[in-house]
Scaffold this motif. Sequence first.
Motif, mmCIF file in Angstrom:
data_model
loop_
_atom_site.group_PDB
_atom_site.id
_atom_site.type_symbol
_atom_site.label_atom_id
_atom_site.label_comp_id
_atom_site.label_asym_id
_atom_site.label_seq_id
_atom_site.Cartn_x
_atom_site.Cartn_y
_atom_site.Cartn_z
ATOM 1 N N GLN A 194 0.829 -1.197 0.000
ATOM 2 C CA GLN A 194 0.000 0.000 0.000
ATOM 3 C C GLN A 194 0.866 1.251 0.000
ATOM 4 N N MET A 195 0.260 2.360 -0.396
ATOM 5 C CA MET A 195 0.863 3.679 -0.206
ATOM 6 C C MET A 195 0.255 4.233 1.076
ATOM 7 N N VAL A 196 1.058 4.322 2.124
ATOM 8 C CA VAL A 196 0.570 4.685 3.452
ATOM 9 C C VAL A 196 0.802 6.178 3.681
ATOM 10 N N SER A 197 -0.250 6.887 4.062
ATOM 11 C CA SER A 197 -0.149 8.314 4.364
ATOM 12 C C SER A 197 0.122 8.494 5.855
ATOM 13 N N VAL A 198 1.160 9.250 6.191
ATOM 14 C CA VAL A 198 1.511 9.484 7.588
ATOM 15 C C VAL A 198 1.131 10.908 7.979
ATOM 16 N N PRO A 199 0.842 11.145 9.256
ATOM 17 C CA PRO A 199 0.414 12.487 9.680
ATOM 18 C C PRO A 199 1.595 13.441 9.858
ATOM 19 N N TYR A 200 1.318 14.724 9.783
ATOM 20 C CA TYR A 200 2.316 15.759 10.042
ATOM 21 C C TYR A 200 1.844 16.618 11.206
ATOM 22 N N THR A 201 2.745 17.365 11.796
ATOM 23 C CA THR A 201 2.405 18.336 12.835
ATOM 24 C C THR A 201 3.289 19.567 12.665
ATOM 25 N N LEU A 202 2.794 20.711 13.089
ATOM 26 C CA LEU A 202 3.592 21.924 13.099
ATOM 27 C C LEU A 202 4.345 22.009 14.425
ATOM 28 N N ARG A 203 5.633 22.292 14.346
ATOM 29 C CA ARG A 203 6.457 22.487 15.530
ATOM 30 C C ARG A 203 6.762 23.993 15.631
ATOM 31 N N LEU A 204 6.074 24.662 16.542
ATOM 32 C CA LEU A 204 6.226 26.111 16.680
ATOM 33 C C LEU A 204 7.326 26.403 17.691
ATOM 34 N N ARG A 205 8.403 27.045 17.190
ATOM 35 C CA ARG A 205 9.560 27.317 18.058
ATOM 36 C C ARG A 205 9.917 28.804 18.000
ATOM 37 N N GLN A 206 11.173 29.110 18.338
ATOM 38 C CA GLN A 206 11.550 30.498 18.562
ATOM 39 C C GLN A 206 11.860 31.302 17.298
ATOM 40 N N SER A 207 11.890 30.680 16.126
ATOM 41 C CA SER A 207 12.294 31.400 14.910
ATOM 42 C C SER A 207 11.158 32.171 14.250
#
Length: 339
Positions: free
Chosen positions: A316-329
């Motif tokens: 299968q073509m498996v879709s993985v989740p993403y997340t935003l990492r909000l940091r100091q930049s």
Amino acid sequence: MRARIEDVAREAGVSPKTVSRVLNNEPNVRDEMRQRIVAAVQALGYRPNPSARSLASNRAFLVALLYDNPSPHYVMEVQQGALEACDAHQYSMMVRPLVSGAADFVERVDALISQFRLDGLLLTPPICDHAALLDLLRTRDIPWASISPKNYTEGVGATLDERSASCEMVQHLASLGHRRIAHITGHPKHGGNVWRLRGYRDGLEQAHLAYDPALVVEGQFSFDSGVAGARRLFALEHRPTAIFGANDDTAAGVLWAAAERGLQVPKDVSVCGFDDIPLSRQVWPALTTVRQPSQDMGRIAAMQLLRTIKSGKPGQMVSVPYTLRLRQSTGPAPRRIRP
């Protein structure tokens, strides 16, 4: 004396064929029997003989990871995940850097397959989108799995919704008050470049911001291209107050160029990237970025490839989740734009 598969079978009270099925992680073996065989393997210190195993099955138990990517951090994370899957399935993996734009690229891969009797290939971008190579693999009936291909609606491997992730990142910058948001793209032949640029434009549209071609400069997914791109953007009469790098290496280059120009991040300009490689947490200020689980994607793609090899049926073509990492930049847009 070195333990043989027959010794393990005798110790566990099963046939050598059943031991082989467990060692190859094949299905339809009862858990109780599987545990008994694993215990016998550990008690006897049994190690499969690669040569005998290869002869018996007419397989090399070897796959290759091919890459043409300037980001060593990304390649290393994919490699670690793929190795985890290969180890779990008693497979070996070779890693080969190649230049996908070379005239003899397809011939080199063809020779690699023949020389090492490869059972399958794990392809990273932009190699996973090389039409002539894919034609060769179909002709030779060689299984392959792709990571982040341009066409993620078919095939085997792992993918991530890079367009939506990039759109969210631009919306985050707009929510901080930024109105001149620039983008340094990736390698033009890389599928990620296409989706991230589209996501950037989607984010502008949803924030009701006009697209300005002057705020988009071509990069190569590299630190040096981030430096060069940022210099061009900072030289504009009306420079951007935020820059979205197509990956973290690019964004790190933007940080360097900002320091060179005497701009403070994020006071004068906000910077963000994509991938969340270790570098994003090692620079200062730490990068706001999109978390792409590259190691997991390498492991998942390798698992799908090995299942295809073993069963003869497409994975299968498996879709993985993403997340935003909000940091100091990243921070609020400056009220007064310094030149």
